[in-house]
Write a protein that holds these residues in place. Structure first.
Motif, PDB file in Angstrom:
ATOM      1  N   THR A   1      13.620   4.280  27.339  1.00 42.68           N
ATOM      2  CA  THR A   1      15.051   4.326  27.066  1.00 42.68           C
ATOM      3  C   THR A   1      15.786   4.699  28.341  1.00 42.68           C
ATOM      4  O   THR A   1      15.180   5.112  29.327  1.00 42.68           O
ATOM      5  N   THR A   2      17.096   4.508  28.321  1.00 42.91           N
ATOM      6  CA  THR A   2      17.931   5.056  29.398  1.00 42.91           C
ATOM      7  C   THR A   2      19.007   5.916  28.741  1.00 42.91           C
ATOM      8  O   THR A   2      19.415   5.659  27.602  1.00 42.91           O
ATOM      9  N   LEU A   3      19.426   6.939  29.453  1.00 38.25           N
ATOM     10  CA  LEU A   3      20.464   7.846  28.953  1.00 38.25           C
ATOM     11  C   LEU A   3      21.464   8.092  30.071  1.00 38.25           C
ATOM     12  O   LEU A   3      21.102   8.130  31.246  1.00 38.25           O
ATOM     13  N   ARG A   4      22.725   8.281  29.676  1.00 36.92           N
ATOM     14  CA  ARG A   4      23.732   8.658  30.674  1.00 36.92           C
ATOM     15  C   ARG A   4      24.106  10.120  30.474  1.00 36.92           C
ATOM     16  O   ARG A   4      24.087  10.627  29.334  1.00 36.92           O
ATOM     17  N   VAL A   5      24.441  10.780  31.559  1.00 33.43           N
ATOM     18  CA  VAL A   5      25.011  12.120  31.472  1.00 33.43           C
ATOM     19  C   VAL A   5      26.454  11.935  31.011  1.00 33.43           C
ATOM     20  O   VAL A   5      27.194  11.168  31.630  1.00 33.43           O
ATOM     21  N   PRO A   6      26.861  12.562  29.913  1.00 35.97           N
ATOM     22  CA  PRO A   6      28.226  12.346  29.441  1.00 35.97           C
ATOM     23  C   PRO A   6      29.245  12.830  30.472  1.00 35.97           C
ATOM     24  O   PRO A   6      29.049  13.875  31.102  1.00 35.97           O
ATOM     25  N   LEU A   7      30.313  12.071  30.644  1.00 30.81           N
ATOM     26  CA  LEU A   7      31.389  12.474  31.554  1.00 30.81           C
ATOM     27  C   LEU A   7      32.563  12.901  30.699  1.00 30.81           C
ATOM     28  O   LEU A   7      33.219  12.076  30.079  1.00 30.81           O
TER      29      LEU A   7
END
Lengths: 283, 283
Positions: free
Chosen positions: A249-255
Protein backbone atom coordinates in the motif's frame (compact mmCIF):
# COMPACT_ATOMS: atom_id res chain seq x y z
CA UNK A 1 40.80 9.38 30.43
CA UNK A 2 43.06 6.78 32.05
CA UNK A 3 46.28 8.63 31.28
CA UNK A 4 45.96 12.14 29.92
CA UNK A 5 49.54 12.36 28.82
CA UNK A 6 49.28 9.51 26.33
CA UNK A 7 47.08 11.69 24.12
CA UNK A 8 49.91 14.17 23.62
CA UNK A 9 52.14 13.81 20.58
CA UNK A 10 54.93 11.37 21.24
CA UNK A 11 58.42 12.83 21.50
CA UNK A 12 60.06 13.20 18.16
CA UNK A 13 56.85 12.57 16.20
CA UNK A 14 56.21 15.34 13.68
CA UNK A 15 52.59 15.69 12.59
CA UNK A 16 51.77 14.20 9.19
CA UNK A 17 51.02 16.80 6.54
CA UNK A 18 48.39 16.64 3.82
CA UNK A 19 51.17 15.52 1.48
CA UNK A 20 52.10 12.43 3.48
CA UNK A 21 51.17 9.20 1.75
CA UNK A 22 49.12 7.99 4.72
CA UNK A 23 46.92 11.08 4.62
CA UNK A 24 46.77 10.98 0.80
CA UNK A 25 45.57 7.36 0.95
CA UNK A 26 42.90 8.24 3.52
CA UNK A 27 41.79 11.23 1.48
CA UNK A 28 40.70 8.87 -1.31
CA UNK A 29 37.99 7.70 1.10
CA UNK A 30 36.18 11.03 0.70
CA UNK A 31 34.98 9.64 -2.66
CA UNK A 32 32.65 6.70 -3.15
CA UNK A 33 34.95 4.97 -5.64
CA UNK A 34 37.83 5.31 -3.19
CA UNK A 35 35.74 3.87 -0.36
CA UNK A 36 34.66 0.88 -2.42
CA UNK A 37 38.17 0.18 -3.68
CA UNK A 38 39.73 0.36 -0.21
CA UNK A 39 36.76 -1.14 1.63
CA UNK A 40 36.94 1.67 4.16
CA UNK A 41 35.23 4.93 5.10
CA UNK A 42 35.89 7.99 7.25
CA UNK A 43 34.07 8.85 10.47
CA UNK A 44 34.72 12.46 11.46
CA UNK A 45 34.32 14.28 14.73
CA UNK A 46 34.20 13.30 18.37
CA UNK A 47 30.75 11.76 18.31
CA UNK A 48 31.24 9.56 15.25
CA UNK A 49 34.74 8.55 16.35
CA UNK A 50 33.44 7.66 19.81
CA UNK A 51 30.69 5.49 18.31
CA UNK A 52 33.17 3.87 15.92
CA UNK A 53 35.49 2.98 18.80
CA UNK A 54 32.56 1.56 20.77
CA UNK A 55 31.64 -0.60 17.76
CA UNK A 56 35.29 -1.61 17.36
CA UNK A 57 35.50 -2.64 21.01
CA UNK A 58 32.25 -4.59 20.67
CA UNK A 59 33.69 -6.37 17.63
CA UNK A 60 31.01 -5.16 15.22
CA UNK A 61 33.26 -2.84 13.18
CA UNK A 62 37.01 -2.51 12.76
CA UNK A 63 38.62 0.92 13.14
CA UNK A 64 41.86 0.83 11.16
CA UNK A 65 43.47 4.04 12.35
CA UNK A 66 42.75 7.45 13.78
CA UNK A 67 44.00 10.87 12.64
CA UNK A 68 44.04 13.69 15.18
CA UNK A 69 45.41 17.20 15.29
CA UNK A 70 47.31 18.47 18.28
CA UNK A 71 44.31 20.60 19.17
CA UNK A 72 41.60 17.98 18.65
CA UNK A 73 39.20 18.08 21.52
CA UNK A 74 38.09 14.84 23.20
CA UNK A 75 41.62 13.50 23.64
CA UNK A 76 40.03 10.65 25.64
CA UNK A 77 39.22 9.06 22.29
CA UNK A 78 42.93 8.85 21.50
CA UNK A 79 43.52 6.95 24.74
CA UNK A 80 40.59 4.68 24.02
CA UNK A 81 41.92 4.00 20.53
CA UNK A 82 45.42 3.16 21.77
CA UNK A 83 43.99 0.97 24.52
CA UNK A 84 42.30 -1.24 21.94
CA UNK A 85 45.25 -1.28 19.55
CA UNK A 86 44.08 1.30 17.01
CA UNK A 87 47.04 3.33 15.69
CA UNK A 88 46.77 7.09 16.27
CA UNK A 89 48.50 9.49 13.88
CA UNK A 90 49.13 13.11 14.71
CA UNK A 91 48.31 15.31 11.70
CA UNK A 92 48.46 19.00 10.86
CA UNK A 93 45.29 21.10 10.84
CA UNK A 94 45.59 21.29 7.07
CA UNK A 95 45.89 17.51 6.75
CA UNK A 96 42.81 17.03 8.97
CA UNK A 97 40.90 19.57 6.90
CA UNK A 98 41.81 17.65 3.76
CA UNK A 99 40.02 14.59 5.19
CA UNK A 100 36.99 16.59 6.26
CA UNK A 101 33.74 17.22 4.45
CA UNK A 102 32.57 19.88 6.88
CA UNK A 103 33.05 23.62 7.01
CA UNK A 104 34.50 23.40 10.52
CA UNK A 105 36.75 20.32 10.65
CA UNK A 106 36.94 18.82 14.12
CA UNK A 107 40.49 17.56 13.76
CA UNK A 108 39.55 13.96 14.55
CA UNK A 109 38.91 11.33 11.86
CA UNK A 110 38.72 7.53 12.08
CA UNK A 111 39.32 5.18 9.15
CA UNK A 112 36.83 2.32 9.51
CA UNK A 113 36.19 -0.91 7.62
CA UNK A 114 33.27 -0.48 5.25
CA UNK A 115 30.60 -2.90 6.48
CA UNK A 116 29.55 -5.30 3.73
CA UNK A 117 26.06 -6.09 4.92
CA UNK A 118 23.99 -8.27 2.61
CA UNK A 119 20.22 -7.84 2.47
CA UNK A 120 19.60 -11.24 4.04
CA UNK A 121 21.96 -10.48 6.90
CA UNK A 122 20.32 -7.11 7.57
CA UNK A 123 16.92 -8.79 7.78
CA UNK A 124 18.05 -12.02 9.48
CA UNK A 125 16.61 -11.13 12.85
CA UNK A 126 13.23 -10.37 11.26
CA UNK A 127 12.98 -6.75 12.44
CA UNK A 128 9.47 -5.36 12.99
CA UNK A 129 10.37 -1.99 11.46
CA UNK A 130 12.64 -1.24 8.50
CA UNK A 131 13.28 1.89 6.42
CA UNK A 132 13.96 1.52 2.70
CA UNK A 133 15.41 4.48 0.76
CA UNK A 134 14.87 4.50 -3.00
CA UNK A 135 16.75 7.11 -5.01
CA UNK A 136 17.55 9.53 -2.18
CA UNK A 137 20.24 11.85 -3.51
CA UNK A 138 21.11 14.15 -0.62
CA UNK A 139 23.56 12.57 1.83
CA UNK A 140 22.41 14.78 4.71
CA UNK A 141 18.83 13.65 4.21
CA UNK A 142 19.88 10.00 3.99
CA UNK A 143 21.91 10.25 7.20
CA UNK A 144 19.07 12.01 8.99
CA UNK A 145 16.67 9.23 7.99
CA UNK A 146 19.12 6.65 9.40
CA UNK A 147 19.10 8.62 12.67
CA UNK A 148 15.28 8.81 12.72
CA UNK A 149 14.99 5.09 11.89
CA UNK A 150 17.33 4.27 14.77
CA UNK A 151 15.36 6.52 17.14
CA UNK A 152 12.08 4.87 16.10
CA UNK A 153 13.58 1.46 16.83
CA UNK A 154 13.97 0.23 13.25
CA UNK A 155 16.04 -2.93 12.92
CA UNK A 156 17.63 -2.08 9.56
CA UNK A 157 17.91 0.59 6.89
CA UNK A 158 18.15 -0.50 3.26
CA UNK A 159 19.69 1.83 0.65
CA UNK A 160 18.13 0.74 -2.63
CA UNK A 161 18.57 1.75 -6.26
CA UNK A 162 20.46 4.96 -6.96
CA UNK A 163 20.38 6.17 -3.38
CA UNK A 164 23.43 8.12 -2.21
CA UNK A 165 26.19 6.17 -0.46
CA UNK A 166 25.46 5.69 3.25
CA UNK A 167 29.18 6.10 3.96
CA UNK A 168 29.46 9.52 2.32
CA UNK A 169 30.99 11.86 4.91
CA UNK A 170 27.90 14.06 5.12
CA UNK A 171 25.63 11.05 5.55
CA UNK A 172 27.86 9.65 8.30
CA UNK A 173 27.80 13.00 10.05
CA UNK A 174 24.01 13.50 9.75
CA UNK A 175 23.41 10.03 11.17
CA UNK A 176 25.17 11.18 14.40
CA UNK A 177 26.35 7.66 15.16
CA UNK A 178 23.20 5.79 14.14
CA UNK A 179 25.05 4.32 11.17
CA UNK A 180 26.98 2.32 13.78
CA UNK A 181 23.83 1.20 15.60
CA UNK A 182 21.87 -0.80 13.07
CA UNK A 183 22.59 -2.82 9.93
CA UNK A 184 22.64 -0.76 6.76
CA UNK A 185 22.56 -2.76 3.53
CA UNK A 186 22.96 -1.39 0.02
CA UNK A 187 21.59 -2.94 -3.14
CA UNK A 188 21.05 -1.34 -6.52
CA UNK A 189 18.27 -3.76 -7.38
CA UNK A 190 15.13 -2.23 -5.88
CA UNK A 191 13.05 -5.31 -6.72
CA UNK A 192 15.47 -7.56 -4.84
CA UNK A 193 15.27 -5.28 -1.79
CA UNK A 194 11.47 -5.32 -1.78
CA UNK A 195 11.36 -9.09 -2.26
CA UNK A 196 13.79 -9.61 0.63
CA UNK A 197 11.58 -7.44 2.85
CA UNK A 198 8.47 -9.38 1.92
CA UNK A 199 10.23 -12.70 2.55
CA UNK A 200 11.26 -11.37 5.97
CA UNK A 201 7.57 -10.98 6.82
CA UNK A 202 7.38 -7.22 6.36
CA UNK A 203 4.40 -5.37 4.90
CA UNK A 204 5.64 -2.91 2.28
CA UNK A 205 4.22 0.59 2.81
CA UNK A 206 5.29 3.50 0.63
CA UNK A 207 5.20 7.13 1.77
CA UNK A 208 3.54 9.02 -1.06
CA UNK A 209 2.09 12.50 -0.93
CA UNK A 210 -0.48 11.54 -3.57
CA UNK A 211 -1.69 8.32 -1.94
CA UNK A 212 -5.40 7.82 -1.36
CA UNK A 213 -5.01 6.48 2.14
CA UNK A 214 -3.60 8.62 4.91
CA UNK A 215 -1.40 7.70 7.82
CA UNK A 216 -3.81 8.60 10.64
CA UNK A 217 -6.69 6.62 9.15
CA UNK A 218 -4.44 3.60 8.64
CA UNK A 219 -3.11 3.96 12.18
CA UNK A 220 -6.61 4.17 13.61
CA UNK A 221 -7.60 1.06 11.65
CA UNK A 222 -4.70 -0.84 13.24
CA UNK A 223 -2.86 -1.22 9.95
CA UNK A 224 0.49 -0.05 11.31
CA UNK A 225 0.85 -2.47 14.22
CA UNK A 226 2.37 -5.31 12.20
CA UNK A 227 5.92 -5.68 10.87
CA UNK A 228 6.42 -2.88 8.35
CA UNK A 229 9.00 -1.78 5.82
CA UNK A 230 8.50 1.92 5.10
CA UNK A 231 9.64 2.82 1.59
CA UNK A 232 10.71 6.42 0.93
CA UNK A 233 11.35 7.92 -2.51
CA UNK A 234 13.50 10.78 -3.72
CA UNK A 235 13.16 14.33 -2.41
CA UNK A 236 12.21 15.71 -5.80
CA UNK A 237 10.23 12.94 -7.46
CA UNK A 238 8.91 10.62 -4.74
CA UNK A 239 8.48 6.94 -5.50
CA UNK A 240 8.44 5.84 -9.16
CA UNK A 241 5.26 4.08 -10.31
CA UNK A 242 7.09 0.82 -10.94
CA UNK A 243 8.16 0.77 -7.30
CA UNK A 244 4.72 1.71 -6.00
CA UNK A 245 3.18 -1.14 -7.97
CA UNK A 246 5.31 -3.60 -5.98
CA UNK A 247 4.16 -2.34 -2.55
CA UNK A 248 1.29 -3.54 -0.38
CA UNK A 249 0.00 0.00 0.00
CA UNK A 250 0.96 3.65 -0.07
CA UNK A 251 0.00 6.23 2.54
CA UNK A 252 0.27 10.00 2.66
CA UNK A 253 1.06 12.06 5.73
CA UNK A 254 -2.07 14.18 6.18
CA UNK A 255 -1.54 17.89 5.56
CA UNK A 256 -3.76 19.75 7.99
CA UNK A 257 -2.60 23.22 6.94
CA UNK A 258 -1.58 24.80 3.64
CA UNK A 259 1.89 23.28 3.22
CA UNK A 260 2.16 21.31 -0.01
CA UNK A 261 4.38 18.65 1.47
CA UNK A 262 6.85 17.73 4.18
CA UNK A 263 10.53 17.23 3.49
CA UNK A 264 11.91 13.70 3.41
CA UNK A 265 13.34 13.58 6.93
CA UNK A 266 10.29 15.04 8.66
CA UNK A 267 7.91 12.82 6.65
CA UNK A 268 10.03 9.78 7.55
CA UNK A 269 9.94 10.82 11.21
CA UNK A 270 6.15 11.02 11.22
CA UNK A 271 5.73 7.69 9.38
CA UNK A 272 8.31 5.67 11.32
CA UNK A 273 7.09 7.00 14.68
CA UNK A 274 3.48 6.19 13.76
CA UNK A 275 4.55 2.56 13.23
CA UNK A 276 6.74 2.48 16.32
CA UNK A 277 3.91 3.82 18.47
CA UNK A 278 1.38 1.37 17.02
CA UNK A 279 3.73 -1.57 17.48
CA UNK A 280 4.63 -0.68 21.07
CA UNK A 281 1.00 -0.14 21.96
CA UNK A 282 0.03 -3.46 20.36
CA UNK A 283 2.98 -5.38 21.66
CA UNK B 1 0.78 32.28 -18.81
CA UNK B 2 -1.66 34.76 -20.30
CA UNK B 3 0.84 36.33 -22.64
CA UNK B 4 4.23 34.65 -22.91
CA UNK B 5 5.84 37.53 -24.74
CA UNK B 6 5.37 40.01 -21.92
CA UNK B 7 7.93 38.07 -19.86
CA UNK B 8 10.66 38.91 -22.32
CA UNK B 9 12.89 41.92 -21.62
CA UNK B 10 11.33 45.07 -22.97
CA UNK B 11 13.00 46.62 -25.99
CA UNK B 12 15.79 48.96 -25.04
CA UNK B 13 15.88 47.85 -21.40
CA UNK B 14 19.37 46.79 -20.39
CA UNK B 15 19.52 44.42 -17.44
CA UNK B 16 20.49 46.00 -14.11
CA UNK B 17 23.94 45.00 -12.91
CA UNK B 18 25.03 44.25 -9.35
CA UNK B 19 26.37 47.81 -9.21
CA UNK B 20 23.02 49.47 -9.92
CA UNK B 21 21.61 51.33 -6.94
CA UNK B 22 18.34 49.39 -7.07
CA UNK B 23 20.15 46.05 -6.75
CA UNK B 24 22.52 47.48 -4.13
CA UNK B 25 19.55 48.62 -2.04
CA UNK B 26 17.91 45.19 -2.32
CA UNK B 27 21.18 43.47 -1.41
CA UNK B 28 21.04 45.11 2.01
CA UNK B 29 18.02 42.87 2.67
CA UNK B 30 20.28 39.83 2.84
CA UNK B 31 21.22 41.05 6.35
CA UNK B 32 18.87 41.25 9.32
CA UNK B 33 19.76 44.87 10.12
CA UNK B 34 19.05 45.81 6.51
CA UNK B 35 15.68 44.00 6.58
CA UNK B 36 14.62 45.74 9.77
CA UNK B 37 15.72 49.16 8.57
CA UNK B 38 13.93 48.83 5.24
CA UNK B 39 10.98 46.82 6.56
CA UNK B 40 11.39 44.36 3.71
CA UNK B 41 12.78 40.90 2.97
CA UNK B 42 13.74 38.80 -0.05
CA UNK B 43 11.86 35.74 -1.28
CA UNK B 44 13.97 33.77 -3.74
CA UNK B 45 13.07 31.16 -6.30
CA UNK B 46 9.97 30.19 -8.20
CA UNK B 47 8.13 28.61 -5.30
CA UNK B 48 8.65 31.42 -2.80
CA UNK B 49 7.96 34.10 -5.42
CA UNK B 50 4.78 32.32 -6.48
CA UNK B 51 3.56 32.16 -2.86
CA UNK B 52 4.49 35.81 -2.32
CA UNK B 53 2.48 36.86 -5.37
CA UNK B 54 -0.47 34.79 -4.17
CA UNK B 55 -0.28 36.53 -0.78
CA UNK B 56 0.04 39.90 -2.55
CA UNK B 57 -3.03 39.20 -4.64
CA UNK B 58 -4.94 38.11 -1.53
CA UNK B 59 -3.93 41.35 0.18
CA UNK B 60 -2.06 39.67 3.03
CA UNK B 61 1.45 40.77 1.99
CA UNK B 62 2.78 43.46 -0.34
CA UNK B 63 5.37 42.52 -2.96
CA UNK B 64 7.32 45.68 -3.75
CA UNK B 65 9.22 44.55 -6.80
CA UNK B 66 10.61 41.54 -8.59
CA UNK B 67 14.10 40.92 -9.99
CA UNK B 68 14.51 38.36 -12.74
CA UNK B 69 17.27 37.30 -15.07
CA UNK B 70 16.67 36.77 -18.73
CA UNK B 71 16.99 33.04 -18.16
CA UNK B 72 14.84 32.78 -15.04
CA UNK B 73 12.50 29.84 -15.34
CA UNK B 74 8.82 30.24 -14.47
CA UNK B 75 8.36 33.38 -16.55
CA UNK B 76 4.63 33.08 -15.74
CA UNK B 77 5.46 34.73 -12.41
CA UNK B 78 6.64 37.84 -14.27
CA UNK B 79 3.30 38.07 -16.01
CA UNK B 80 1.46 37.53 -12.75
CA UNK B 81 3.53 40.27 -11.11
CA UNK B 82 2.90 42.77 -13.89
CA UNK B 83 -0.79 41.93 -13.90
CA UNK B 84 -1.10 42.98 -10.25
CA UNK B 85 1.08 46.07 -10.62
CA UNK B 86 4.34 44.74 -9.19
CA UNK B 87 7.33 46.23 -11.05
CA UNK B 88 9.61 43.66 -12.69
CA UNK B 89 13.30 44.49 -13.21
CA UNK B 90 15.51 42.55 -15.55
CA UNK B 91 18.90 41.88 -13.91
CA UNK B 92 22.15 40.20 -14.90
CA UNK B 93 22.99 36.72 -13.61
CA UNK B 94 25.65 38.30 -11.43
CA UNK B 95 23.18 40.80 -9.95
CA UNK B 96 20.71 37.99 -9.20
CA UNK B 97 23.48 35.95 -7.58
CA UNK B 98 24.34 38.94 -5.38
CA UNK B 99 20.79 38.83 -3.97
CA UNK B 100 20.87 35.08 -3.44
CA UNK B 101 21.82 33.09 -0.38
CA UNK B 102 21.90 29.79 -2.21
CA UNK B 103 24.61 27.93 -4.05
CA UNK B 104 22.49 27.74 -7.19
CA UNK B 105 20.66 31.08 -7.57
CA UNK B 106 17.35 30.72 -9.37
CA UNK B 107 17.45 34.13 -10.99
CA UNK B 108 14.11 35.20 -9.50
CA UNK B 109 13.83 37.29 -6.32
CA UNK B 110 10.88 39.22 -4.86
CA UNK B 111 11.22 42.15 -2.46
CA UNK B 112 8.36 41.84 0.05
CA UNK B 113 7.12 43.96 2.94
CA UNK B 114 8.34 42.52 6.23
CA UNK B 115 5.19 41.49 8.10
CA UNK B 116 5.04 43.17 11.51
CA UNK B 117 2.91 40.64 13.33
CA UNK B 118 2.40 41.28 17.04
CA UNK B 119 1.96 38.37 19.43
CA UNK B 120 -1.65 39.25 20.13
CA UNK B 121 -2.47 39.42 16.44
CA UNK B 122 -0.83 36.05 15.77
CA UNK B 123 -2.93 34.47 18.52
CA UNK B 124 -6.12 36.46 17.92
CA UNK B 125 -7.99 33.59 16.33
CA UNK B 126 -7.14 31.36 19.29
CA UNK B 127 -5.39 28.63 17.28
CA UNK B 128 -5.50 25.08 18.70
CA UNK B 129 -1.88 24.40 17.79
CA UNK B 130 1.10 26.76 17.92
CA UNK B 131 4.88 26.26 17.64
CA UNK B 132 7.19 28.40 19.76
CA UNK B 133 10.92 28.51 18.91
CA UNK B 134 13.28 29.57 21.70
CA UNK B 135 16.89 30.23 20.77
CA UNK B 136 16.98 28.32 17.47
CA UNK B 137 20.12 29.46 15.68
CA UNK B 138 20.08 27.64 12.34
CA UNK B 139 17.86 29.37 9.75
CA UNK B 140 17.34 26.15 7.78
CA UNK B 141 16.05 24.40 10.89
CA UNK B 142 13.78 27.33 11.75
CA UNK B 143 12.32 27.41 8.25
CA UNK B 144 11.79 23.65 8.26
CA UNK B 145 9.90 23.89 11.56
CA UNK B 146 7.65 26.60 10.04
CA UNK B 147 6.94 24.17 7.16
CA UNK B 148 6.20 21.30 9.56
CA UNK B 149 3.98 23.52 11.74
CA UNK B 150 2.02 24.57 8.65
CA UNK B 151 1.67 20.95 7.53
CA UNK B 152 0.42 19.92 10.98
CA UNK B 153 -2.19 22.67 10.86
CA UNK B 154 -0.65 25.04 13.41
CA UNK B 155 -2.27 28.48 13.48
CA UNK B 156 0.89 30.45 14.29
CA UNK B 157 4.64 30.16 14.80
CA UNK B 158 6.29 32.36 17.42
CA UNK B 159 10.03 33.18 17.20
CA UNK B 160 11.04 33.93 20.79
CA UNK B 161 14.24 35.09 22.46
CA UNK B 162 17.45 34.89 20.44
CA UNK B 163 15.94 32.76 17.70
CA UNK B 164 17.25 33.40 14.19
CA UNK B 165 15.31 35.81 12.00
CA UNK B 166 12.37 34.13 10.26
CA UNK B 167 13.04 36.30 7.19
CA UNK B 168 16.64 35.19 6.76
CA UNK B 169 17.00 33.94 3.17
CA UNK B 170 17.77 30.38 4.20
CA UNK B 171 14.79 30.29 6.57
CA UNK B 172 12.47 31.63 3.86
CA UNK B 173 13.75 28.99 1.49
CA UNK B 174 13.47 26.09 3.96
CA UNK B 175 9.89 27.08 4.79
CA UNK B 176 9.01 26.43 1.09
CA UNK B 177 6.23 29.00 1.18
CA UNK B 178 4.82 28.20 4.63
CA UNK B 179 6.13 31.52 5.92
CA UNK B 180 3.40 33.05 3.73
CA UNK B 181 0.69 30.72 5.05
CA UNK B 182 0.45 31.42 8.74
CA UNK B 183 1.21 34.32 11.08
CA UNK B 184 4.80 34.40 12.32
CA UNK B 185 5.45 36.75 15.25
CA UNK B 186 8.84 37.62 16.72
CA UNK B 187 9.48 38.75 20.28
CA UNK B 188 12.75 38.75 22.19
CA UNK B 189 10.94 38.45 25.53
CA UNK B 190 10.36 34.71 26.01
CA UNK B 191 8.24 35.30 29.12
CA UNK B 192 5.91 37.60 27.18
CA UNK B 193 5.51 34.97 24.45
CA UNK B 194 4.64 32.24 26.94
CA UNK B 195 2.20 34.51 28.79
CA UNK B 196 0.48 35.44 25.54
CA UNK B 197 0.11 31.73 24.69
CA UNK B 198 -1.37 30.96 28.09
CA UNK B 199 -3.78 33.87 27.81
CA UNK B 200 -4.85 32.53 24.41
CA UNK B 201 -5.94 29.32 26.12
CA UNK B 202 -2.96 27.21 25.08
CA UNK B 203 -1.33 24.56 27.26
CA UNK B 204 2.44 25.07 27.19
CA UNK B 205 4.30 21.84 26.42
CA UNK B 206 8.08 21.80 26.02
CA UNK B 207 9.93 19.22 23.93
CA UNK B 208 12.79 18.04 26.12
CA UNK B 209 14.93 14.95 25.64
CA UNK B 210 15.38 14.66 29.38
CA UNK B 211 11.72 15.00 30.38
CA UNK B 212 10.18 12.36 32.63
CA UNK B 213 6.99 12.06 30.64
CA UNK B 214 7.01 10.79 27.09
CA UNK B 215 4.92 11.76 24.11
CA UNK B 216 3.20 8.42 23.53
CA UNK B 217 2.12 8.04 27.14
CA UNK B 218 0.76 11.59 27.17
CA UNK B 219 -1.01 10.97 23.87
CA UNK B 220 -2.55 7.75 25.15
CA UNK B 221 -3.75 9.59 28.28
CA UNK B 222 -5.53 12.14 26.08
CA UNK B 223 -3.23 14.98 27.14
CA UNK B 224 -2.55 16.20 23.62
CA UNK B 225 -6.12 16.71 22.43
CA UNK B 226 -6.52 20.23 23.84
CA UNK B 227 -5.14 23.52 22.52
CA UNK B 228 -1.36 23.25 22.73
CA UNK B 229 1.67 25.48 22.26
CA UNK B 230 4.71 23.28 21.62
CA UNK B 231 7.90 24.96 22.81
CA UNK B 232 11.18 23.94 21.13
CA UNK B 233 14.66 24.87 22.37
CA UNK B 234 18.00 25.27 20.63
CA UNK B 235 19.62 22.48 18.63
CA UNK B 236 22.64 22.32 20.91
CA UNK B 237 21.28 23.12 24.35
CA UNK B 238 17.55 22.44 24.36
CA UNK B 239 15.28 24.53 26.56
CA UNK B 240 16.86 26.55 29.40
CA UNK B 241 15.65 25.70 32.92
CA UNK B 242 14.10 29.13 33.38
CA UNK B 243 11.92 28.51 30.33
CA UNK B 244 10.99 24.97 31.39
CA UNK B 245 9.87 26.26 34.78
CA UNK B 246 7.27 28.43 33.03
CA UNK B 247 5.69 25.55 31.08
CA UNK B 248 2.77 23.32 32.01
CA UNK B 249 4.80 20.22 31.25
CA UNK B 250 7.70 18.85 29.24
CA UNK B 251 7.64 15.67 27.18
CA UNK B 252 10.33 13.66 25.46
CA UNK B 253 9.99 11.87 22.15
CA UNK B 254 10.53 8.21 23.09
CA UNK B 255 13.75 6.73 21.70
CA UNK B 256 13.00 3.11 20.86
CA UNK B 257 16.45 2.36 19.45
CA UNK B 258 19.98 3.46 20.30
CA UNK B 259 19.93 7.01 18.88
CA UNK B 260 20.68 9.58 21.58
CA UNK B 261 18.29 12.15 20.20
CA UNK B 262 16.39 13.42 17.17
CA UNK B 263 17.30 16.63 15.41
CA UNK B 264 15.09 19.68 15.91
CA UNK B 265 13.00 19.41 12.75
CA UNK B 266 12.25 15.69 13.06
CA UNK B 267 11.45 16.03 16.79
CA UNK B 268 9.13 18.94 15.98
CA UNK B 269 7.45 16.88 13.26
CA UNK B 270 6.75 14.00 15.66
CA UNK B 271 5.46 16.32 18.42
CA UNK B 272 3.31 18.59 16.25
CA UNK B 273 1.79 15.65 14.37
CA UNK B 274 1.01 13.86 17.64
CA UNK B 275 -1.02 16.91 18.70
CA UNK B 276 -2.63 17.33 15.28
CA UNK B 277 -3.68 13.69 15.23
CA UNK B 278 -5.07 13.82 18.78
CA UNK B 279 -6.97 17.02 18.07
CA UNK B 280 -8.47 15.77 14.82
CA UNK B 281 -9.47 12.49 16.42
CA UNK B 282 -11.04 14.30 19.38
CA UNK B 283 -12.60 17.01 17.29
Amino acid sequence: MADGTSAAPRPGTAPLTERSSRVAVARKLTRRAGREKAGAFLAEGAQAVGEALTAHTAGSLRVRELFATEHARHAEHLDRARAVGVPVHLVTEKAAASLSETVTPQGLVAVCDLPAVELDAALAERPALVAVLVGISDPGNAGTVVRVADAAGAGAVLFAGDTVDAYNGKAVRASTGSLFHLPVARNRDVGAVLTACREAGLRLVGADGYAEGDLDTADHAGELAGPTAWVFGSEAHGLPDEVKSQLDTTLRVPLYGRAESLNLATAAAVCLYASARAQHRAG
